[in-house]
Design a protein around this motif. Structure first.
Motif, mmCIF file in Angstrom:
data_model
loop_
_atom_site.group_PDB
_atom_site.id
_atom_site.type_symbol
_atom_site.label_atom_id
_atom_site.label_comp_id
_atom_site.label_asym_id
_atom_site.label_seq_id
_atom_site.Cartn_x
_atom_site.Cartn_y
_atom_site.Cartn_z
ATOM 1 N N LEU A 123 3.040 -0.185 -6.172
ATOM 2 C CA LEU A 123 1.074 -0.530 -6.233
ATOM 3 C C LEU A 123 1.478 -1.537 -7.727
ATOM 4 N N SER A 124 2.158 -1.547 -8.357
ATOM 5 C CA SER A 124 1.521 -2.942 -9.046
ATOM 6 C C SER A 124 2.708 -4.062 -8.305
ATOM 7 N N GLY A 125 3.560 -3.903 -7.085
ATOM 8 C CA GLY A 125 3.991 -5.491 -6.473
ATOM 9 C C GLY A 125 3.248 -5.298 -5.822
ATOM 10 N N LEU A 126 2.486 -4.276 -5.234
ATOM 11 C CA LEU A 126 0.767 -4.817 -4.634
ATOM 12 C C LEU A 126 0.062 -5.399 -5.080
ATOM 13 N N THR A 127 -0.841 -4.353 -6.469
ATOM 14 C CA THR A 127 -1.421 -6.188 -7.378
ATOM 15 C C THR A 127 -0.873 -7.487 -7.827
ATOM 16 N N ASP A 128 0.165 -7.311 -7.966
ATOM 17 C CA ASP A 128 0.951 -8.797 -8.264
ATOM 18 C C ASP A 128 0.147 -9.952 -6.701
ATOM 19 N N LEU A 129 0.211 -8.643 -5.794
ATOM 20 C CA LEU A 129 0.184 -10.014 -4.125
ATOM 21 C C LEU A 129 -1.043 -9.972 -4.326
ATOM 22 N N ILE A 130 -1.951 -8.945 -4.855
ATOM 23 C CA ILE A 130 -3.333 -8.977 -4.182
ATOM 24 C C ILE A 130 -4.026 -10.485 -5.505
ATOM 25 N N GLU A 131 -2.854 -10.296 -6.804
ATOM 26 C CA GLU A 131 -3.800 -10.668 -8.113
ATOM 27 C C GLU A 131 -3.444 -12.657 -6.792
ATOM 28 N N ASP A 132 -1.992 -12.091 -6.542
ATOM 29 C CA ASP A 132 -2.081 -14.402 -5.767
ATOM 30 C C ASP A 132 -2.672 -14.529 -4.592
ATOM 31 N N ARG A 133 -2.608 -13.904 -4.187
ATOM 32 C CA ARG A 133 -3.908 -14.238 -2.773
ATOM 33 C C ARG A 133 -5.435 -14.127 -2.983
ATOM 34 N N THR A 134 -5.483 -13.534 -3.844
ATOM 35 C CA THR A 134 -6.920 -13.708 -4.391
ATOM 36 C C THR A 134 -7.122 -15.038 -4.700
ATOM 37 N N ARG A 135 -6.228 -15.350 -6.153
ATOM 38 C CA ARG A 135 -6.063 -16.993 -6.095
ATOM 39 C C ARG A 135 -5.962 -18.310 -5.403
ATOM 40 N N ALA A 136 -5.821 -17.732 -4.367
ATOM 41 C CA ALA A 136 -5.241 -18.527 -2.938
ATOM 42 C C ALA A 136 -6.699 -18.569 -2.419
ATOM 43 N N LEU A 137 -7.082 -17.272 -2.255
ATOM 44 C CA LEU A 137 -8.236 -17.638 -1.665
ATOM 45 C C LEU A 137 -9.891 -18.516 -1.997
ATOM 46 N N GLU A 138 -9.341 -18.405 -3.426
ATOM 47 C CA GLU A 138 -10.202 -19.131 -4.179
ATOM 48 C C GLU A 138 -10.218 -20.163 -4.141
ATOM 49 N N LYS A 139 -8.865 -21.066 -4.239
ATOM 50 C CA LYS A 139 -8.664 -22.193 -4.035
ATOM 51 C C LYS A 139 -9.231 -22.564 -2.734
ATOM 52 N N SER A 140 -8.849 -22.198 -1.436
ATOM 53 C CA SER A 140 -8.952 -22.172 -0.262
ATOM 54 C C SER A 140 -11.057 -22.742 -0.111
ATOM 55 N N LEU A 141 -11.291 -21.565 -1.076
ATOM 56 C CA LEU A 141 -12.684 -22.433 -0.990
ATOM 57 C C LEU A 141 -13.266 -23.288 -1.611
ATOM 58 N N ILE A 142 -12.644 -23.654 -2.330
ATOM 59 C CA ILE A 142 -12.373 -25.307 -3.865
ATOM 60 C C ILE A 142 -12.439 -25.997 -1.924
ATOM 61 N N GLY A 143 -11.467 -25.925 -1.344
ATOM 62 C CA GLY A 143 -10.679 -26.933 -1.246
ATOM 63 C C GLY A 143 -11.331 -27.314 0.071
ATOM 64 N N LEU A 144 -12.727 -26.416 0.315
ATOM 65 C CA LEU A 144 -13.883 -26.393 1.708
ATOM 66 C C LEU A 144 -14.607 -28.313 0.607
ATOM 67 N N HIS A 145 -14.654 -28.014 -0.657
ATOM 68 C CA HIS A 145 -15.472 -29.105 -0.577
ATOM 69 C C HIS A 145 -14.753 -30.713 -0.612
ATOM 70 N N ALA A 146 -13.530 -31.324 0.045
ATOM 71 C CA ALA A 146 -12.990 -32.408 0.242
ATOM 72 C C ALA A 146 -13.421 -32.595 1.856
ATOM 73 N N ALA A 147 -14.159 -31.378 2.733
ATOM 74 C CA ALA A 147 -14.639 -31.816 4.450
ATOM 75 C C ALA A 147 -15.584 -32.211 3.963
ATOM 76 N N GLU A 148 -15.146 -33.563 4.599
ATOM 77 C CA GLU A 148 -16.266 -34.458 5.061
ATOM 78 C C GLU A 148 -17.749 -34.418 5.927
ATOM 79 N N ASP A 149 -17.423 -33.124 6.803
ATOM 80 C CA ASP A 149 -18.403 -32.953 7.020
ATOM 81 C C ASP A 149 -18.480 -31.549 7.786
ATOM 82 N N ILE A 150 -19.356 -31.169 8.897
ATOM 83 C CA ILE A 150 -19.756 -29.842 9.079
ATOM 84 C C ILE A 150 -18.686 -29.299 10.036
ATOM 85 N N VAL A 151 -18.673 -30.458 11.176
ATOM 86 C CA VAL A 151 -17.631 -30.087 12.165
ATOM 87 C C VAL A 151 -16.055 -30.051 11.175
ATOM 88 N N GLU A 152 -15.799 -30.508 10.068
ATOM 89 C CA GLU A 152 -14.318 -30.748 9.454
ATOM 90 C C GLU A 152 -14.526 -28.821 8.681
#
Ligand code: ADP
Ligand code: MG
Length: 698
Positions: A624-653
């Motif tokens: 479970l500790s291994g899994l919670t570490d993974l969960i933590e990393d992946r949550t941060r990665a997901l948050e980062k990808s959401l922030i990355g959306l601001h870079a899109a120039e238009d809706i298609v991108e």
């Protein structure tokens, strides 16, 4: 009110009511508007409004609303009461022809995709007399189209009506060539089979993902799913049966021909099919059906899930769109007939559909594209994202014989010359077997199976009607100028089969080998996601076809593309945010607490004997500790990808980023959470499990 025939349609201002309540000349004039699309004068509108109001008030209605279908995908209504002040201070119930014909809702909060700047907030709704008014609750609902002040369609009904008109115009040209001088209109009809899930309200309330997104974003596979196929057509549970009974009654009162109902493949999944009717009315009825299903479910302590994929690993829900075209006198143009003349005409209409589906595969895919339906198409349960037509062996052999000028080896060995030979009698029931095809001929209609359960059927039928109208237009252009109709017809069918036979596929649509063949050998398109297909709405060939038929203007298409892509992005972002919140607030803390408690219990045990292994506790805590570490990393990665959306120039991108970063990130995050669920004691897990949800309706 005892028998169904007593109350069927009792809440509808239908033909029976119109005929009995309207003065004869008003009725005749309204009928002409409904049947032939003639303009309605204000005098007639006033008389209709008066009769409608009187009828509605007798049934207890106090309000009226222009009921319309904005691009949000659901229906909208703004209620106005009938009351008006009388000079003596009392109230009277009033409703004028002007109020019936036209409404002016504040349209600023409905999506317009840039068609209407928000400062020009007004749009208007216009009565669609081809769909009957009805009473819902205490409100008289008047089906309307919704447009901007500039006249741009802001809804789904307007282009649907335009596409039906285009199809009728072109089909009539073809019928005239076959010597039919009596048909005045050709109408497309649809019978949509609606799938849905029913779960208990209590379970639903305990799942933020279901409440915010309509689907579960987490959930380990239950010990029992749909493996045993024991739900399909199985006995309906009493609570569910009571729901269906109430639902039918409510639908019947609204004149909706709910006909069949049964359990579907997945546990908790069901289907309702109405008897088919004119596409426009079928669309209104399907929207109402979806709304009423949810309302009735609530009365029974249930929730009706219309999402395409509420549960991973369990079949999703679709909506089969059974479509046919017929003349105003009821001749089904997709029905093979008994005479050579009828058969040649049938084959030409059949070819019009084959050409339409091949040339506009992309538009059909686009017409069913949503973030939620992407989960079905291409997964191994629903039709693939590749579009093909199932015709059955017999019909395929007939077309093949025509194409190659070889004898047809069916019942008799005859060289098929259209106009001279009778088609072999097709055995209808043999064509209905293929369940994996996205677009199947089923004897006298086509079944388009890619629609998602929550889709409005308007979109698919707009594209289907238009694409077939395009084929018929091209056919009529060619045949009208031919000197010898019969040989021109034969040549046209032959050429159409040769040019478009790549779209015909009678095999297993779920097979990987088919996808490879379809895309590599046959050059069929395979748009797996909304982000992939939606930009093609603006491809020159699509814009050309849809604008030249008068179904959409280019501006309307651009706005629709933007709205659909925005919708895709917003849907996924809400899901991602819901996941993050569920992980941080509930899932990670629950796992951590459980692990800590296990560790504590191991420590207590060891006070008795320090050599105790405490294998269960130790292993589980470590995993479970291994899994919670993974969960933590992946949550941060997901948050980062959401922030990355601001870079899109238009809706298609932005949509492409959603597809390439956010959605995969959500998939990654889910894995360790579901694994942890399997290891965590039930009392610690913060949400009902799949087993709880799927077997919750009694
Ligand atoms: P299945 O599950 O085998 O596809 P159903 O009976 O559940 O069959 O649904 C078939 C649907 O097709 C119904 O809504 C029915 O009214 C409709 N339908 C039947 N004939 C036509 C037709 N000519 N045009 C359009 N829809 C049709
Ligand atoms: Mg079906």
């Amino acid at each position: 009110m005892n028998t169904v025939s007593d109350y069927f349609g009792s809440m509808v201002f239908d033909d029976r009511v119109m005929r009995s309540r309207l003065p004869a000349e008003v009725y005749a004039s309204l009928r002409r508007t409904i049947d032939e699309g003639t303009e309605l004068d204000i005098g007639v509108a006033n008389a209709v409004a008066e009769a409608m109001k009187a009828w509605a008030v007798e049934k207890g209605a106090t309000h009226f609303t222009h009921w319309f279908q904005p691009l949000t995908g659901i229906t909208a209504e703004k209620h106005d009461s009938f009351i008006s002040k009388a000079p003596d201070g009392s109230v009277i119930m009033e409703f004028s022809g002007k109020e019936l014909i036209k409404g002016e809702p504040d349209a600023s909060s409905f999506p317009s995709g840039g068609l209407r700047a928000t400062f020009e907030a007004r749009g208007y709704t216009a009565w669609d007399p081809t769909s009957y008014a009805f009473i819902k609750g205490k409100t008289l609902c008047i089906p309307t189209a919704f447009c901007s002040y500039g006249g741009h369609a802001l809804d789904k009904k307007t282009p649907l009506l335009r596409s039906m008109e285009a199809l009728s115009r072109q089909a009539i040209r073809i019928l005239r060539l076959f010597g039919n001088t009596s048909a005045r209109r050709v109408v497309s009809s649809v019978g949509p089979e609606q799938e849905y899930f029913l779960i208990s309200k209590e379970m639903y309330d305990a799942r933020p993902d279901l409440r915010f997104t309509g689907r579960t974003l987490f959930g380990a596979k239950p010990p029992k799913g749909q493996e045993l196929d024991d739900h399909y057509f199985g006995v309906i549970k009493p609570g569910v049966a009571a729901f269906m009974e109430d639902l039918n009654e409510e639908l019947w009162k609204l004149g909706i021909l709910a006909k069949t109902e049964h359990n579907e493949v997945a546990p908790a999944q069901h289907e309702l099919a109405p008897i088919y009717t004119t596409t426009n009315i079928a669309t209104d009825h399907n929207q109402l059906t979806m709304e009423i299903m949810q309302k009735i479910a609530a009365k029974h302590g249930l929730v009706c899930l219309l999402h395409e994929k509420p549960f991973a690993g369990v079949n999703g829900s679709g909506k089969h769109n059974n479509w046919s075209i017929a003349t105003d006198s009821g001749q089904n143009l997709l029905s093979p007939g008994d005479t050579p003349y009828e058969n040649a005409q049938f084959l030409l209409f059949l070819c019009s559909v084959i050409r339409a589906v091949d040339d506009y595969q992309d538009l059909l895919r686009i017409s069913v594209a949503t973030a939620s339906n992407d989960h079905r198409l291409g997964a191994n349960e629903a039709p693939p994202a590749v579009i093909s037509i199932f015709l059955g062996d017999e019909l395929t052999a007939v077309l093949n014989a025509i194409e190659t000028d070889t004898p047809y080896t069916g019942a008799e060995k005859t060289q098929l010359r259209l106009g001279a030979d009778v088609l072999p009698k097709l055995r209808r029931d043999t064509t209905d077997r293929n369940r994996t095809s996205p677009f199947a001929f089923t004897g006298n209609k086509f079944e388009f199976r890619m629609l998602g359960s929550s889709n409005s059927i308007a979109c698919a039928n707009i594209m289907l009607n238009s694409a077939v109208a395009d084929s018929l237009r091209a056919f009529a252009d060619e045949l009208e100028k031919a000197d010898d109709f019969e040989s021109a017809l034969h040549a046209l069918i032959k050429k159409t089969v040769a040019d478009h036979k790549r779209i015909i596929f009678n095999g297993n649509g779920y097979d990987d080998a088919w996808i490879a063949e379809a895309t590599e050998k046959r050059g069929l398109s395979n748009y797996r996601t909304t982000a992939d297909c939606m930009p093609h709405l603006l491809d020159a060939k699509n814009v050309g076809m849809l604008t030249s038929l008068g179904v959409f203007s280019e501006d309307e298409l651009r706005s629709r593309r933007d709205i659909m892509l925005e919708n895709y992005c917003k849907t996924v972002v809400i899901e991602a945010n819901t996941m993050i919140s569920m992980v941080r607030k509930r899932i990670a803390p629950a796992i951590s607490r459980f692990a800590a408690d296990l560790a504590g219990q191991a420590a207590v045990k060891k006070t008795f004997d320090p050599d105790l292994r405490c294998g269960y506790e130790a292993d589980t805590v470590k995993t479970l500790s291994g899994l919670t570490d993974l969960i933590e990393d992946r949550t941060r990665a997901l948050e980062k990808s959401l922030i990355g959306l601001h870079a899109a120039e238009d809706i298609v991108e932005e949509a492409a980023l959603i597809r390439d970063t956010v959605l995969p990130g959500m998939g990654e995050l889910r894995i360790p959470c579901d694994e942890a669920e399997l290891l965590t004691a039930k009392s610690y897990w913060p949400f009902p499990t799949y087993g709880d949800l799927l077997f919750s309706a009694k």
